[in-house]
Design an enzyme around this catalytic site. Structure first.
Site, PDB file in Angstrom:
ATOM      1  N   ASP A 182       0.814  -1.230   0.000  1.00 21.09           N
ATOM      2  CA  ASP A 182       0.000   0.000   0.000  1.00 21.09           C
ATOM      3  C   ASP A 182       0.840   1.269   0.000  1.00 21.09           C
ATOM      4  O   ASP A 182       0.441   2.291   0.552  1.00 21.09           O
ATOM      5  CB  ASP A 182      -0.974   0.010   1.199  1.00 21.09           C
ATOM      6  CG  ASP A 182      -1.863  -1.205   1.198  1.00 21.09           C
ATOM      7  OD1 ASP A 182      -2.251  -1.642   0.115  1.00 21.09           O
ATOM      8  OD2 ASP A 182      -2.149  -1.729   2.290  1.00 21.09           O
ATOM      9  N   LYS A 191       1.821   1.933  -5.198  1.00 20.31           N
ATOM     10  CA  LYS A 191       2.362   1.318  -6.425  1.00 20.31           C
ATOM     11  C   LYS A 191       1.443   1.565  -7.620  1.00 20.31           C
ATOM     12  O   LYS A 191       1.909   1.783  -8.729  1.00 20.31           O
ATOM     13  CB  LYS A 191       2.532  -0.198  -6.217  1.00 20.31           C
ATOM     14  CG  LYS A 191       3.516  -0.552  -5.118  1.00 20.31           C
ATOM     15  CD  LYS A 191       3.577  -2.051  -4.874  1.00 20.31           C
ATOM     16  CE  LYS A 191       2.330  -2.625  -4.260  1.00 20.31           C
ATOM     17  NZ  LYS A 191       2.048  -2.175  -2.885  1.00 20.31           N
ATOM     18  N   GLY A 200      -4.594  -4.396  -3.688  1.00 20.04           N
ATOM     19  CA  GLY A 200      -5.569  -3.354  -3.977  1.00 20.04           C
ATOM     20  C   GLY A 200      -4.792  -2.136  -4.383  1.00 20.04           C
ATOM     21  O   GLY A 200      -4.126  -1.529  -3.557  1.00 20.04           O
ATOM     22  N   HIS A 201      -4.782  -1.824  -5.678  1.00 21.40           N
ATOM     23  CA  HIS A 201      -3.996  -0.701  -6.184  1.00 21.40           C
ATOM     24  C   HIS A 201      -4.949   0.406  -6.628  1.00 21.40           C
ATOM     25  O   HIS A 201      -5.763   0.194  -7.526  1.00 21.40           O
ATOM     26  CB  HIS A 201      -3.109  -1.146  -7.355  1.00 21.40           C
ATOM     27  CG  HIS A 201      -2.073  -2.156  -6.951  1.00 21.40           C
ATOM     28  ND1 HIS A 201      -1.182  -2.705  -7.826  1.00 21.40           N
ATOM     29  CD2 HIS A 201      -1.777  -2.692  -5.746  1.00 21.40           C
ATOM     30  CE1 HIS A 201      -0.389  -3.544  -7.176  1.00 21.40           C
ATOM     31  NE2 HIS A 201      -0.740  -3.560  -5.913  1.00 21.40           N
TER      32      HIS A 201
HETATM   33  P1  GDP Z   1      -0.754   0.253  -3.593  1.00 22.33           P
HETATM   34  O1  GDP Z   1      -1.396  -0.992  -3.099  1.00 22.33           O
HETATM   35  O2  GDP Z   1       0.714   0.294  -3.338  1.00 22.33           O
HETATM   36  O3  GDP Z   1      -1.087   0.565  -5.024  1.00 22.33           O
HETATM   37  O4  GDP Z   1      -1.367   1.435  -2.716  1.00 22.33           O
HETATM   38  P2  GDP Z   1      -2.936   1.638  -2.320  1.00 22.33           P
HETATM   39  O5  GDP Z   1      -3.665   2.083  -3.526  1.00 22.33           O
HETATM   40  O6  GDP Z   1      -3.431   0.455  -1.593  1.00 22.33           O
HETATM   41  O7  GDP Z   1      -2.807   2.789  -1.249  1.00 22.33           O
HETATM   42  C1  GDP Z   1      -2.218   4.009  -1.556  1.00 22.33           C
HETATM   43  C2  GDP Z   1      -3.281   5.137  -1.380  1.00 22.33           C
HETATM   44  O8  GDP Z   1      -2.616   6.387  -1.361  1.00 22.33           O
HETATM   45  C3  GDP Z   1      -4.271   5.224  -2.509  1.00 22.33           C
HETATM   46  O9  GDP Z   1      -5.503   5.639  -1.986  1.00 22.33           O
HETATM   47  C4  GDP Z   1      -3.683   6.279  -3.437  1.00 22.33           C
HETATM   48  O10 GDP Z   1      -4.673   6.949  -4.212  1.00 22.33           O
HETATM   49  C5  GDP Z   1      -3.073   7.199  -2.433  1.00 22.33           C
HETATM   50  N1  GDP Z   1      -1.864   7.915  -2.884  1.00 22.33           N
HETATM   51  C6  GDP Z   1      -0.841   7.471  -3.679  1.00 22.33           C
HETATM   52  N2  GDP Z   1       0.139   8.401  -3.752  1.00 22.33           N
HETATM   53  C7  GDP Z   1      -0.274   9.437  -2.979  1.00 22.33           C
HETATM   54  C8  GDP Z   1       0.333  10.689  -2.616  1.00 22.33           C
HETATM   55  O11 GDP Z   1       1.450  11.028  -3.002  1.00 22.33           O
HETATM   56  N3  GDP Z   1      -0.404  11.494  -1.760  1.00 22.33           N
HETATM   57  C9  GDP Z   1      -1.626  11.153  -1.288  1.00 22.33           C
HETATM   58  N4  GDP Z   1      -2.253  11.990  -0.461  1.00 22.33           N
HETATM   59  N5  GDP Z   1      -2.215   9.970  -1.612  1.00 22.33           N
HETATM   60  C10 GDP Z   1      -1.533   9.139  -2.432  1.00 22.33           C
HETATM   61  P1  IMO Z   2      -0.981  -4.239  -2.149  1.00 21.11           P
HETATM   62  O1  IMO Z   2      -0.517  -4.803  -3.473  1.00 21.11           O
HETATM   63  C1  IMO Z   2      -0.991  -4.680   2.194  1.00 21.11           C
HETATM   64  C2  IMO Z   2      -1.090  -8.773   3.780  1.00 21.11           C
HETATM   65  C3  IMO Z   2      -2.347  -9.230   4.505  1.00 21.11           C
HETATM   66  C4  IMO Z   2      -1.730 -10.198   5.504  1.00 21.11           C
HETATM   67  C5  IMO Z   2      -0.616 -10.852   4.693  1.00 21.11           C
HETATM   68  C6  IMO Z   2      -0.983 -12.203   4.085  1.00 21.11           C
HETATM   69  O2  IMO Z   2      -2.265  -3.494  -2.222  1.00 21.11           O
HETATM   70  O3  IMO Z   2       0.124  -3.481  -1.500  1.00 21.11           O
HETATM   71  P2  IMO Z   2      -2.480 -12.899   2.010  1.00 21.11           P
HETATM   72  O4  IMO Z   2      -3.948 -12.698   1.732  1.00 21.11           O
HETATM   73  O5  IMO Z   2      -1.594 -12.292   0.982  1.00 21.11           O
HETATM   74  O6  IMO Z   2      -2.142 -14.329   2.303  1.00 21.11           O
HETATM   75  O7  IMO Z   2      -2.225 -12.103   3.397  1.00 21.11           O
HETATM   76  O8  IMO Z   2      -0.294  -9.936   3.660  1.00 21.11           O
HETATM   77  N1  IMO Z   2      -1.317  -8.242   2.415  1.00 21.11           N
HETATM   78  C7  IMO Z   2      -1.242  -6.942   2.083  1.00 21.11           C
HETATM   79  N2  IMO Z   2      -1.036  -5.854   2.853  1.00 21.11           N
HETATM   80  N3  IMO Z   2      -1.130  -4.543   0.862  1.00 21.11           N
HETATM   81  C8  IMO Z   2      -1.314  -5.625   0.076  1.00 21.11           C
HETATM   82  O9  IMO Z   2      -1.328  -5.559  -1.275  1.00 21.11           O
HETATM   83  C9  IMO Z   2      -1.416  -6.898   0.680  1.00 21.11           C
HETATM   84  N4  IMO Z   2      -1.611  -8.150   0.215  1.00 21.11           N
HETATM   85  C10 IMO Z   2      -1.533  -8.966   1.285  1.00 21.11           C
HETATM   86  O10 IMO Z   2      -2.991  -8.154   5.142  1.00 21.11           O
HETATM   87  O11 IMO Z   2      -1.135  -9.493   6.556  1.00 21.11           O
HETATM   88 MG    MG Z   3      -2.906  -1.619  -1.803  1.00 21.17          MG
END
Ligand code: GDP
Ligand code: IMO
Ligand code: MG
Length: 427
Positions: A13, A16, A40-41
């Site tokens: 999170d 990416k 979850g991206h």
């Molecule tokens: P990922 O799993 O690595 O793709 O990240 P997630 O989407 O799960 O979580 C990142 C969150 O931060 C998302 O809601 C993005 O829209 C948000 N985000 C990404 N870059 C930035 C940033 O530079 N500033 C802010 N405020 N939000 C960001």
């Molecule tokens: P993104 O790509 C954050 C965590 C789960 C749990 C552990 C194992 O959005 O960064 P799993 O279902 O993979 O066997 O769970 O890994 N986990 C994540 N935490 N971001 C994710 O994906 C994750 N995918 C799995 O919360 O601790």
């Molecule tokens: Mg994520």
């Protein structure tokens, strides 16, 4: 221009999806190499917000071919509903390619994930419940079902029956659950075959040929370095290799083709699920990071655990991935703190430790050693260049760069594509 890897440098999170989408317009292929719909991206394009789970974030860039590599685990029902959701919003998904060697998350893998977690009780990992661990376990145990098996009913039947022979014993005798009927699983899986057929391809050949033709290939990691099955905080990890090496095994592209490995690094730290987290905050600062940063899981809706930046982890990510650059995200979230603590080392049983301990026991005992950096109060969300940032924000970035061991080449100051400061070009 050879291949680039973009991966999470912390516990997932990090942003990416946004970073991949930003580069998506300039690359030919975006390839997921591991994980599945545990990811979850989030990608924000203008006033539109997309939550992608299985599809590579390049799907939102019209010129780019999205690829699901052999290292990914695919839940066909999730994939098809993600595709139709995007189609309804006018996104063209016809270019998608799926490796025939990718493993399928079967309904029984999802069941086993959930019942195992329930059985573990307080000792649970806190998985996303999407069947990720059991599917990779089947792959390693050589009883997995691959995408290509959907096109040979006889092989599919044999494999599902063999897998369920053992699983049903465990489900009924150990977990006190009902047995799963093989014919129902087979029927469900066969129902996906024709819907997926247009996308299934020899992605190893296609990607290597593309690289020979000087096309640009971007590998998009799911999860993050500290969730890696080999290099993460085992056993509180996912069941794949989000680290850079996973990009090779998960796509069939050799390491000599990769020229750049970009670590996505949040300006503070978050974690979902169980496991050690030295800089975790249980006070109003943690609550404020969660609120301002919108730190709630995209996949499970769980609140993310929040804490200060941990430079020990960043250094470790640089080392195990051979990072060439960082993309620092969410700097805007730190606006308003008078002083920002940054963890520069750990104290473990009274001793100062500069690097991540390999021992799980030591890591559980690690207490953060903080250095205080002066904060800033100006709104930075409109900053377009490094010099637009207030001096203290510039110094925060420089300090993180110094501690983390690789140049920070981009800075996120908001969720949108254009809310990014580019320092060095990635391409
Ligand atoms: P990922 O799993 O690595 O793709 O990240 P997630 O989407 O799960 O979580 C990142 C969150 O931060 C998302 O809601 C993005 O829209 C948000 N985000 C990404 N870059 C930035 C940033 O530079 N500033 C802010 N405020 N939000 C960001
Ligand atoms: P993104 O790509 C954050 C965590 C789960 C749990 C552990 C194992 O959005 O960064 P799993 O279902 O993979 O066997 O769970 O890994 N986990 C994540 N935490 N971001 C994710 O994906 C994750 N995918 C799995 O919360 O601790
Ligand atoms: Mg994520």
């Amino acid at each position: 221009m050879p291949a680039l890897v973009l991966l999470g440098a912390q516990w997932g999170d990090e942003g990416k999806g946004k970073a991949t989408d930003l580069l998506g317009g300039s690359v030919d292929y975006v390839v997921r190499y591991q994980g599945g719909n545990n990811a979850g991206h989030t990608v924000v394009v203008g006033d539109q917000k997309y939550a992608l789970h299985l599809l590579p974030s390049g799907i939102l860039s019209p010129g780019c071919t999205p690829v699901i590599g052999n290292g990914v685990v695919v839940d066909p029902s999730v994939l098809l509903s993600e595709l139709s959701g995007l189609n309804e919003r006018g996104v063209d998904t016809s270019k998608l390619l799926i490796s025939g060697n990718a493993h399928i998350i079967t309904p029984y893998n999802v069941t086993v994930d959930k019942v195992t977690e329930r059985f573990l009780g307080k000792r649970k990992i806190g998985t996303t419940g999407r069947g990720i661990g059991p599917t990779y376990a089947d792959k390693i145990n050589r009883v997995g079902i691959r995408v290509q098996d959907l096109y040979d009913e006889s092989i599919l039947t044999q494999k599902v029956e063999a897998a369920l022979d053992v699983k049903n014993q465990i489900l009924t005798k150990l977990y006190n659950r009902r047995a799963i009927a093989a014919d129902q699983v087979i029927e469900e899986l066969l129902g996906y075959a024709e819907k997926l057929r247009p996308y299934v391809a020899d992605t190893v050949l296609i990607l290597n040929q593309a690289l020979e033709q000087d096309k640009v290939v971007l590998f998009e990691g799911g999860q993050g370095t500290l969730l890696d099955i080999d290099h993460g905080t085992y056993p509180f990890v996912t069941s794949s290799n989000p680290t850079a090496g996973g990009a090779c095994t998960g796509t069939g592209v050799g390491p000599t083709k990769i020229s750049r490995v970009i670590g996505i690094l949040k300006a503070y730290t978050t974690r979902v699920g169980a496991g050690p987290f030295p800089t975790e905050l249980f006070d109003e600062d943690g609550e404020a990071l969660r609120r301002i940063g919108g730190e709630r899981g995209v996949t499970t809706g769980r609140d993310r655990r929040c804490g200060w930046f941990d430079a020990v982890i960043a250094r470790y990510a640089t080392r195990v991935n051979g990072l060439t650059d960082f993309f620092l995200t969410k700097l805007d979230v730190l606006t308003g703190w008078e002083q920002i603590p940054v963890c520069v080392a750990y104290e473990i049983d009274g001793k100062r430790v500069e690097e991540l301990p390999y021992s799980q026991t030591d890591f559980h005992h690690a207490k953060p050693v903080y250095e205080m950096l002066p904060g800033w109060s100006e709104d930075i969300s409109k900053a377009k260049s490094f010099s637009d940032l207030p001096k203290n924000a510039q110094n925060y970035v420089k300090a993180l760069e110094e501690m983390s061991g690789a140049p920070i080449s981009a800075i996120g100051v908001g969720p949108g594509r254009d809310e990014t400061i580019e320092i060095n070009s990635f391409l």
